[in-house]
Design a protein around this motif. Sequence first.
Motif, PDB file in Angstrom:
ATOM      1  N   PRO A  53       0.834  -1.207   0.000  1.00 19.35           N
ATOM      2  CA  PRO A  53       0.000   0.000   0.000  1.00 19.35           C
ATOM      3  C   PRO A  53       0.870   1.259   0.000  1.00 19.35           C
ATOM      4  CG  PRO A  53      -0.178  -1.179   2.086  1.00 19.35           C
ATOM      5  CD  PRO A  53       0.638  -2.024   1.176  1.00 19.35           C
ATOM      6  N   SER A  54       0.326   2.349  -0.497  1.00 20.87           N
ATOM      7  CA  SER A  54       1.088   3.597  -0.602  1.00 20.87           C
ATOM      8  C   SER A  54       1.588   4.085   0.750  1.00 20.87           C
ATOM      9  CB  SER A  54       0.220   4.684  -1.238  1.00 20.87           C
ATOM     10  OG  SER A  54      -0.086   4.324  -2.557  1.00 20.87           O
ATOM     11  N   SER A  55       0.809   3.854   1.794  1.00 21.39           N
ATOM     12  CA  SER A  55       1.248   4.302   3.123  1.00 21.39           C
ATOM     13  C   SER A  55       2.526   3.586   3.554  1.00 21.39           C
ATOM     14  CB  SER A  55       0.141   4.069   4.145  1.00 21.39           C
ATOM     15  OG  SER A  55      -0.178   2.693   4.206  1.00 21.39           O
ATOM     16  N   THR A  56       2.682   2.323   3.210  1.00 20.50           N
ATOM     17  CA  THR A  56       3.892   1.580   3.532  1.00 20.50           C
ATOM     18  C   THR A  56       5.023   1.949   2.585  1.00 20.50           C
ATOM     19  OG1 THR A  56       2.549  -0.264   4.297  1.00 20.50           O
ATOM     20  CG2 THR A  56       4.845  -0.737   3.826  1.00 20.50           C
ATOM     21  N   ARG A  57       4.701   2.102   1.325  1.00 11.14           N
ATOM     22  CA  ARG A  57       5.718   2.364   0.307  1.00 11.14           C
ATOM     23  C   ARG A  57       6.422   3.701   0.527  1.00 11.14           C
ATOM     24  NH1 ARG A  57       4.325   2.868  -6.147  1.00 11.14           N
ATOM     25  NH2 ARG A  57       6.329   3.717  -6.772  1.00 11.14           N
ATOM     26  N   PHE A  58       5.696   4.730   0.900  1.00 13.80           N
ATOM     27  CA  PHE A  58       6.260   6.070   1.001  1.00 13.80           C
ATOM     28  C   PHE A  58       6.541   6.530   2.439  1.00 13.80           C
ATOM     29  CE2 PHE A  58       3.718   6.243  -2.988  1.00 13.80           C
ATOM     30  CZ  PHE A  58       4.787   6.333  -3.860  1.00 13.80           C
ATOM     31  N   ASP A  59       6.513   5.637   3.435  1.00 15.99           N
ATOM     32  CA  ASP A  59       6.708   6.073   4.822  1.00 15.99           C
ATOM     33  C   ASP A  59       8.164   6.393   5.175  1.00 15.99           C
ATOM     34  OD1 ASP A  59       7.842   3.580   5.030  1.00 15.99           O
ATOM     35  OD2 ASP A  59       6.515   2.891   6.628  1.00 15.99           O
ATOM     36  N   LYS A  60       9.121   6.006   4.300  1.00 12.47           N
ATOM     37  CA  LYS A  60      10.550   6.297   4.471  1.00 12.47           C
ATOM     38  C   LYS A  60      11.110   5.788   5.801  1.00 12.47           C
ATOM     39  CE  LYS A  60      10.461  10.338   1.500  1.00 12.47           C
ATOM     40  NZ  LYS A  60      10.989   9.757   0.324  1.00 12.47           N
ATOM     41  N   TYR A  61      10.584   4.681   6.245  1.00 15.66           N
ATOM     42  CA  TYR A  61      11.060   4.110   7.506  1.00 15.66           C
ATOM     43  C   TYR A  61      11.293   2.615   7.335  1.00 15.66           C
ATOM     44  CZ  TYR A  61      11.175   2.599  12.331  1.00 15.66           C
ATOM     45  OH  TYR A  61      11.548   2.035  13.515  1.00 15.66           O
ATOM     46  N   ASP A  62      12.482   2.161   7.643  1.00 17.23           N
ATOM     47  CA  ASP A  62      12.829   0.745   7.709  1.00 17.23           C
ATOM     48  C   ASP A  62      12.798   0.032   6.352  1.00 17.23           C
ATOM     49  OD1 ASP A  62      13.846  -1.172   9.359  1.00 17.23           O
ATOM     50  OD2 ASP A  62      11.897  -2.016   9.909  1.00 17.23           O
ATOM     51  N   HIS A  63      13.110   0.714   5.263  1.00  8.51           N
ATOM     52  CA  HIS A  63      13.252   0.083   3.947  1.00  8.51           C
ATOM     53  C   HIS A  63      14.731  -0.187   3.721  1.00  8.51           C
ATOM     54  CE1 HIS A  63       9.113   0.875   2.592  1.00  8.51           C
ATOM     55  NE2 HIS A  63       9.223   1.988   3.286  1.00  8.51           N
ATOM     56  N   TRP A  64      15.117  -1.458   3.761  1.00  9.30           N
ATOM     57  CA  TRP A  64      16.512  -1.838   3.614  1.00  9.30           C
ATOM     58  C   TRP A  64      16.662  -2.801   2.446  1.00  9.30           C
ATOM     59  CZ3 TRP A  64      19.621   1.047   6.319  1.00  9.30           C
ATOM     60  CH2 TRP A  64      19.157   1.602   7.518  1.00  9.30           C
ATOM     61  N   PRO A  65      17.700  -2.631   1.612  1.00 10.36           N
ATOM     62  CA  PRO A  65      17.931  -3.586   0.525  1.00 10.36           C
ATOM     63  C   PRO A  65      18.487  -4.898   1.073  1.00 10.36           C
ATOM     64  CG  PRO A  65      19.562  -1.819   0.466  1.00 10.36           C
ATOM     65  CD  PRO A  65      18.607  -1.495   1.560  1.00 10.36           C
ATOM     66  N   THR A  66      17.926  -5.997   0.625  1.00  8.20           N
ATOM     67  CA  THR A  66      18.417  -7.321   1.002  1.00  8.20           C
ATOM     68  C   THR A  66      18.656  -8.138  -0.262  1.00  8.20           C
ATOM     69  OG1 THR A  66      16.168  -8.173   1.195  1.00  8.20           O
ATOM     70  CG2 THR A  66      17.182  -7.350   3.206  1.00  8.20           C
ATOM     71  N   ILE A  67      19.504  -9.132  -0.172  1.00  8.02           N
ATOM     72  CA  ILE A  67      19.830  -9.982  -1.316  1.00  8.02           C
ATOM     73  C   ILE A  67      18.876 -11.171  -1.336  1.00  8.02           C
ATOM     74  CG2 ILE A  67      21.598 -11.428  -2.371  1.00  8.02           C
ATOM     75  CD1 ILE A  67      23.662  -9.546  -1.138  1.00  8.02           C
ATOM     76  N   THR A  68      18.251 -11.409  -2.490  1.00  6.39           N
ATOM     77  CA  THR A  68      17.322 -12.529  -2.669  1.00  6.39           C
ATOM     78  C   THR A  68      17.642 -13.240  -3.973  1.00  6.39           C
ATOM     79  OG1 THR A  68      15.719 -11.134  -3.817  1.00  6.39           O
ATOM     80  CG2 THR A  68      15.452 -11.349  -1.439  1.00  6.39           C
ATOM     81  N   SER A  69      16.757 -14.104  -4.413  1.00  9.98           N
ATOM     82  CA  SER A  69      16.938 -14.799  -5.688  1.00  9.98           C
ATOM     83  C   SER A  69      16.693 -13.833  -6.843  1.00  9.98           C
ATOM     84  CB  SER A  69      15.984 -15.985  -5.781  1.00  9.98           C
ATOM     85  OG  SER A  69      14.655 -15.533  -5.702  1.00  9.98           O
ATOM     86  N   LYS A  70      17.217 -14.174  -8.002  1.00  9.98           N
ATOM     87  CA  LYS A  70      17.131 -13.303  -9.170  1.00  9.98           C
ATOM     88  C   LYS A  70      15.702 -13.256  -9.698  1.00  9.98           C
ATOM     89  CE  LYS A  70      19.464 -12.488 -13.552  1.00  9.98           C
ATOM     90  NZ  LYS A  70      20.464 -13.005 -14.472  1.00  9.98           N
TER      91      LYS A  70
END
Length: 107
Positions: A53-70
């Motif tokens: 949801p937009s509220s989660t996407r744009f909250d600028k809190y706790d978004h960290w890049p992690t490594i996953t499968s391609k």
Amino acid sequence: MSLLTFRINIATVLLKSSPPPPIIKCGRPSLESKLNENNSTTISRATPTSAPPSSTRFDKYDHWPTITSKGHCRNNACNGYTRISCSKCKIRLCLNEQNNCFSNYHN
């Protein structure tokens, strides 16, 4: 009964008694033939994850890049593949020298 009528009757009976020849398809084998050989009825494909949801996407809190499968980058403007996903949104986004879809997606 004439000889011609007799021969026609014999030919008709012989044609009806033999099974029809198998259908021979030309060209490359289709996916249907492979499914029939494996006795499988479904194709396993990865289902795309839904966008947060937009509220989660744009909250600028706790978004960290992690490594996953391609997989495909989920940013609309990008068609690339990536191994980086957002820890909060759980979607793959490019994060390299050429593309920074990670920050573009969250801004």
